[in-house]
Design an enzyme around this catalytic site. Structure first.
Site, PDB file in Angstrom:
ATOM      1  N   ASP A 199      -0.077   3.320   9.832  1.00 58.49           N
ATOM      2  CA  ASP A 199      -1.536   2.943  10.237  1.00 58.49           C
ATOM      3  C   ASP A 199      -1.646   2.582  11.884  1.00 58.49           C
ATOM      4  O   ASP A 199      -0.585   2.627  12.667  1.00 58.49           O
ATOM      5  CB  ASP A 199      -1.716   1.395   9.695  1.00 58.49           C
ATOM      6  CG  ASP A 199      -0.137   0.726   9.712  1.00 58.49           C
ATOM      7  OD1 ASP A 199       0.619   0.819  10.455  1.00 58.49           O
ATOM      8  OD2 ASP A 199      -0.146  -0.596   8.870  1.00 58.49           O
TER       9      ASP A 199
ATOM     10  N   GLU B  29      -4.634  -3.867   1.961  1.00 58.13           N
ATOM     11  CA  GLU B  29      -4.783  -5.284   1.741  1.00 58.13           C
ATOM     12  C   GLU B  29      -5.124  -5.537   0.304  1.00 58.13           C
ATOM     13  O   GLU B  29      -5.655  -4.709  -0.556  1.00 58.13           O
ATOM     14  CB  GLU B  29      -5.857  -5.500   2.676  1.00 58.13           C
ATOM     15  CG  GLU B  29      -5.797  -5.591   4.051  1.00 58.13           C
ATOM     16  CD  GLU B  29      -4.494  -6.890   4.679  1.00 58.13           C
ATOM     17  OE1 GLU B  29      -3.786  -7.133   3.815  1.00 58.13           O
ATOM     18  OE2 GLU B  29      -4.893  -7.119   5.619  1.00 58.13           O
TER      19      GLU B  29
ATOM     20  N   ASN C 263       0.970 -11.081   2.119  1.00 56.38           N
ATOM     21  CA  ASN C 263       0.355 -10.833   1.078  1.00 56.38           C
ATOM     22  C   ASN C 263       0.535  -9.664   0.135  1.00 56.38           C
ATOM     23  O   ASN C 263      -0.350  -9.488  -0.771  1.00 56.38           O
ATOM     24  CB  ASN C 263      -1.032 -11.012   1.528  1.00 56.38           C
ATOM     25  CG  ASN C 263      -1.415  -9.971   2.476  1.00 56.38           C
ATOM     26  OD1 ASN C 263      -0.765  -8.917   2.680  1.00 56.38           O
ATOM     27  ND2 ASN C 263      -2.723  -9.832   2.773  1.00 56.38           N
TER      28      ASN C 263
ATOM     29  N   HIS D 269       0.680  -6.494   1.206  1.00 55.57           N
ATOM     30  CA  HIS D 269       0.272  -5.373   1.777  1.00 55.57           C
ATOM     31  C   HIS D 269       1.266  -4.290   1.981  1.00 55.57           C
ATOM     32  O   HIS D 269       2.196  -4.444   2.618  1.00 55.57           O
ATOM     33  CB  HIS D 269      -0.830  -5.336   2.996  1.00 55.57           C
ATOM     34  CG  HIS D 269      -0.342  -5.759   4.282  1.00 55.57           C
ATOM     35  ND1 HIS D 269      -0.961  -6.943   4.814  1.00 55.57           N
ATOM     36  CD2 HIS D 269       0.408  -5.479   4.931  1.00 55.57           C
ATOM     37  CE1 HIS D 269      -0.217  -7.116   6.142  1.00 55.57           C
ATOM     38  NE2 HIS D 269       0.778  -6.368   6.370  1.00 55.57           N
TER      39      HIS D 269
HETATM   40  C1  GLP Z   1       1.782  -5.266   9.540  1.00 57.15           C
HETATM   41  C2  GLP Z   1       1.931  -3.606   9.259  1.00 57.15           C
HETATM   42  C3  GLP Z   1       2.659  -3.287   8.254  1.00 57.15           C
HETATM   43  C4  GLP Z   1       4.052  -4.258   7.986  1.00 57.15           C
HETATM   44  C5  GLP Z   1       3.677  -5.699   7.847  1.00 57.15           C
HETATM   45  C6  GLP Z   1       4.921  -6.392   7.979  1.00 57.15           C
HETATM   46  O1  GLP Z   1       0.611  -5.630   9.145  1.00 57.15           O
HETATM   47  N1  GLP Z   1       0.535  -3.044   9.452  1.00 57.15           N
HETATM   48  O2  GLP Z   1       2.872  -1.904   8.083  1.00 57.15           O
HETATM   49  O3  GLP Z   1       4.773  -3.622   6.866  1.00 57.15           O
HETATM   50  O4  GLP Z   1       2.849  -6.076   9.022  1.00 57.15           O
HETATM   51  O5  GLP Z   1       5.368  -6.816   9.261  1.00 57.15           O
HETATM   52  P1  GLP Z   1       6.775  -7.476   9.759  1.00 57.15           P
HETATM   53  O6  GLP Z   1       7.779  -6.347   9.372  1.00 57.15           O
HETATM   54  O7  GLP Z   1       6.694  -7.497  11.168  1.00 57.15           O
HETATM   55  O8  GLP Z   1       6.917  -8.667   8.695  1.00 57.15           O
END
Ligand code: GLP
Length: 247
Positions: free
Chosen positions: A67, A143, A136, A138
């Protein structure tokens, strides 16, 4: 689904980096699907170290990121392109032309999404997709919603994601409200999926996503239907799982 217990974040990172490294050794032209966030940072650090030590060669590999924020370009230090260059790409020998990330500055979002899907297909599909999981549920920026979004698309970020990601920005109003993301079908087409998760604050979503109902309200739950998923979690992340995960 295969669950691998890790003692802590560092142990999780070592195990994940080991699996990614093995994939590359087995297939030098490996097509990686990559993620951003805190979860993969340790993993990327190790891959960079092992490359530096002469153990890995990324010269034939490709990487597709999940993304990118809409509106942020490679020079913005909050863009995922910047994150990837800084934390991994600049430290290994993956070719410039094999580093794929949606273009946050694309003028035509629809064309950009189609281009991205075609590029993945053009490389023969993703061999191993690394994933984190949002609080959440995702994955990428898919989402919670009323239905699963299939292909790469532009999405509105939820309040909870904007809130969670605001820690990386100086002001909350600087956090982009839209992002490009691979869709659920794009992710599910990866031959292997490796999800890493650390910390007690993710324990509840881990339990819901991988032991609860498969539903678009918890996007990661769809992974229960993939036939090659490995989830590496530390004690905190697995603390609410009642089932015996084996050893
Ligand atoms: C972001 C990214 C995801 C990631 C998620 C969790 O929103 N778009 O790809 O997996 O957050 O992030 P973290 O690993 O910092 O908890």
């Amino acid at each position: 689904m295969r669950f691998i217990k890790a003692a802590d974040y560092n142990d999780m990172s070592r195990k994940a980096a080991g699996i990614l490294a093995a994939s590359l050794i087995m297939k030098p032209g490996c097509v990686f699907g990559l993620a951003t966030g805190d979860s993969p940072l340790g993993t990327y650090g190790l891959l960079a170290d092992w490359y530096g030590g002469g153990d890995l060669d990324f010269s034939r590999a490709s990487a597709f990121n999940l993304d990118e924020y809409r509106g942020l370009g490679p020079d913005s230090d909050q863009s995922y392109r910047y994150f990837m260059e800084r934390n991994l790409f600049s430290k290994i020998n993956i070719k410039q032309e094999n580093r794929f990330i949606p273009d946050g500055l694309a003028a035509d979002p629809r064309a950009e999404c189609a281009r991205y899907e075609a590029a993945i297909e053009g490389c023969g599909g993703i061999d191993i997709q690394l994933l984190g999981i949002g609080l959440n549920g995702h994955i990428g920026f898919n989402e919670p919603a009323g239905e699963f979004c299939k292909d790469t698309h532009l999405t509105d970020l939820t309040e909870s994601t904007i809130e969670a990601n605001s820690r990386f920005f100086e002001r909350r109003e600087d956090v982009p409200i839209q992002a490009y993301t691979m869709g659920i079908r794009t992710i599910m087409r990866a031959r292997k999926i490796l999800l890493i998760v650390s910390g007690e604050r993710k324990a509840e979503i881990v339990e819901r996503a991988f032991f609860g109902a498969v539903a678009p309200e918890v996007p990661a739950s769809i992974l229960q239907f993939h036939n090659d998923v490995t989830i590496i979690g530390d004690d905190g992340a697995f603390s609410l799982i009642k089932q015996n995960l084996g050893d």
